[in-house]
Motif scaffolding. Structure first.
Motif, mmCIF file in Angstrom:
data_model
loop_
_atom_site.group_PDB
_atom_site.id
_atom_site.type_symbol
_atom_site.label_atom_id
_atom_site.label_comp_id
_atom_site.label_asym_id
_atom_site.label_seq_id
_atom_site.Cartn_x
_atom_site.Cartn_y
_atom_site.Cartn_z
ATOM 1 N N THR A 80 44.869 16.985 30.154
ATOM 2 C CA THR A 80 46.217 17.028 29.598
ATOM 3 C C THR A 80 47.010 18.211 30.144
ATOM 4 O O THR A 80 48.217 18.098 30.410
ATOM 5 N N ARG A 81 46.335 19.329 30.357
ATOM 6 C CA ARG A 81 47.012 20.526 30.872
ATOM 7 C C ARG A 81 47.261 20.441 32.376
ATOM 8 O O ARG A 81 47.855 21.341 32.965
ATOM 9 N N GLY A 82 46.795 19.343 33.005
ATOM 10 C CA GLY A 82 47.068 19.123 34.411
ATOM 11 C C GLY A 82 46.251 19.964 35.359
ATOM 12 O O GLY A 82 46.666 20.206 36.505
ATOM 13 N N THR A 85 32.229 17.522 24.641
ATOM 14 C CA THR A 85 32.510 17.486 26.071
ATOM 15 C C THR A 85 33.717 16.604 26.372
ATOM 16 O O THR A 85 34.542 16.926 27.235
ATOM 17 N N LEU A 86 33.849 15.485 25.670
ATOM 18 C CA LEU A 86 35.001 14.608 25.862
ATOM 19 C C LEU A 86 36.301 15.304 25.474
ATOM 20 O O LEU A 86 37.329 15.155 26.144
ATOM 21 N N ILE A 87 36.265 16.082 24.382
ATOM 22 C CA ILE A 87 37.467 16.803 23.947
ATOM 23 C C ILE A 87 37.872 17.832 24.993
ATOM 24 O O ILE A 87 39.060 17.966 25.332
ATOM 25 N N VAL A 88 36.894 18.577 25.519
ATOM 26 C CA VAL A 88 37.194 19.572 26.552
ATOM 27 C C VAL A 88 37.769 18.896 27.789
ATOM 28 O O VAL A 88 38.747 19.374 28.384
ATOM 29 N N THR A 89 37.185 17.764 28.181
ATOM 30 C CA THR A 89 37.681 17.031 29.350
ATOM 31 C C THR A 89 39.118 16.566 29.131
ATOM 32 O O THR A 89 39.970 16.676 30.026
ATOM 33 N N ALA A 90 39.404 16.049 27.929
ATOM 34 C CA ALA A 90 40.756 15.580 27.627
ATOM 35 C C ALA A 90 41.766 16.726 27.643
ATOM 36 O O ALA A 90 42.884 16.575 28.158
ATOM 37 N N LEU A 91 41.385 17.888 27.105
ATOM 38 C CA LEU A 91 42.294 19.032 27.086
ATOM 39 C C LEU A 91 42.596 19.515 28.498
ATOM 40 O O LEU A 91 43.757 19.804 28.828
ATOM 41 N N TRP A 92 41.573 19.617 29.320
ATOM 42 C CA TRP A 92 41.779 20.090 30.688
ATOM 43 C C TRP A 92 42.631 19.101 31.481
ATOM 44 O O TRP A 92 43.461 19.501 32.291
ATOM 45 N N ILE A 140 38.735 18.254 43.208
ATOM 46 C CA ILE A 140 37.490 18.084 42.449
ATOM 47 C C ILE A 140 37.787 17.275 41.194
ATOM 48 O O ILE A 140 38.727 17.591 40.458
ATOM 49 N N PRO A 141 37.030 16.230 40.903
ATOM 50 C CA PRO A 141 37.268 15.435 39.687
ATOM 51 C C PRO A 141 37.145 16.311 38.442
ATOM 52 O O PRO A 141 36.103 16.926 38.212
ATOM 53 N N ILE A 142 38.214 16.386 37.652
ATOM 54 C CA ILE A 142 38.227 17.275 36.497
ATOM 55 C C ILE A 142 37.203 16.841 35.446
ATOM 56 O O ILE A 142 36.625 17.670 34.745
#
Length: 269
Positions: free
Chosen positions: A63-65, A54-61, A72-74
């Protein structure tokens, strides 16, 4: 003369319930030791793995802005979406073909096929729920990318319905996999089809009207919308039907339990 019940099985409903609780507890411990006990950090991996993903998905989203397109908090969007995916995905995968490696346990009269499913499902619920709660607490304490849930009771209610739906679906798939090996071959590809359709990566409110009507038939979408409404409902318009979701939960449970009984009778015949 009445024949006494075998030792440990009990006579009354409550005694049998206590026996089943002990059986499921023992199966839980066995499953934890078998799956995590001798690997690296042991049972901590139970909730560390979904946290990492979940942390990796959050970081990717982030990073892509993607956070620039909405208020809404990403982080909250990713945590609520991907945690739900892990709940029904992992639970269903653990129940498919779950009986074969545990077939010897069924020689013990107190152990039933449903007990094996329940032990595996409860373990997944515990791990995913723990990671979900820890991620929320961590982001609240050490980051400004997430705000406290607006309605914590609705979040808990939605998560409970999500777990109920996942359990009903998992029992159905597990019992069906005992009748045909095709389930184990076709379900993994279906998981990847359900990823973009489950509501984890979108909000129903931003979809065109025709697409809204289509995704409204998918029960996971209602669970995701309700979960996110509890987190940040003031930032968007949620579209979900609790009665529709509960209907799916009840239907899957009845179907799964009936299919499990049919599987047992098929094996005895």
């Amino acid at each position: 003369m009445a024949v006494p019940a075998p030792p440990g099985l009990g006579h009354t409903f409550f005694e049998q319930l206590l026996v089943q609780r002990r059986v499921i507890g023992a199966l839980l411990m066995r499953e934890m030791l078998t799956r995590y006990g001798r690997r690296n950090i042991g049972f901590l991996w139970l909730f560390a793995e979904p946290m990492m993903v979940t942390l990796i998905v959050t970081a990717l989203w982030t990073t892509r802005g993607l956070h620039q397109y909405s208020d809404i908090p990403i982080a909250a969007f990713a945590i609520t979406g991907y945690s739900g995916i892990q709940l029904w995905r992992n639970m269903s995968r653990r129940c498919i073909d779950a009986i074969e490696p545990n077939r010897a346990l069924l020689r013990h009269r107190p152990v039933k096929m449903l007990d094996i499913y329940l032990a595996r499902m409860l373990l997944e619920v515990a791990g995913t729920t723990t990671s979900f709660a820890l991620l929320c607490v961590m982001f609240l304490m050490f980051s400004d990318q997430i705000t406290p849930p607006e309605d914590i009771l609705e979040v808990a209610y939605a998560w409970g319905l999500f777990a109920w739906f996942s359990m009903g679906m998992s029992i159905s798939l597990g019992a069906l996999s005992e009748l045909t090996p095709l389930v184990n071959k076709f379900w993994p590809p279906f998981i990847y089809i359900f990823y973009p359709l489950s509501g984890a990566m979108f909000l129903v409110d931003i979809l065109p009207h025709g697409m809204r009507e289509f995704v409204a038939y998918i029960p996971m979408v209602h669970a995701n919308e309700m979960l996110r409404h509890g987190f940040f409902g003031s930032h968007f318009t949620a579209h979900y039907d609790i009665s529709y979701l509960i209907g799916w939960c009840l239907g899957l449970c009845v179907f799964g339990l009936g299919l499990s009984r049919m599987t047992v009778e098929h094996r005895l015949s």
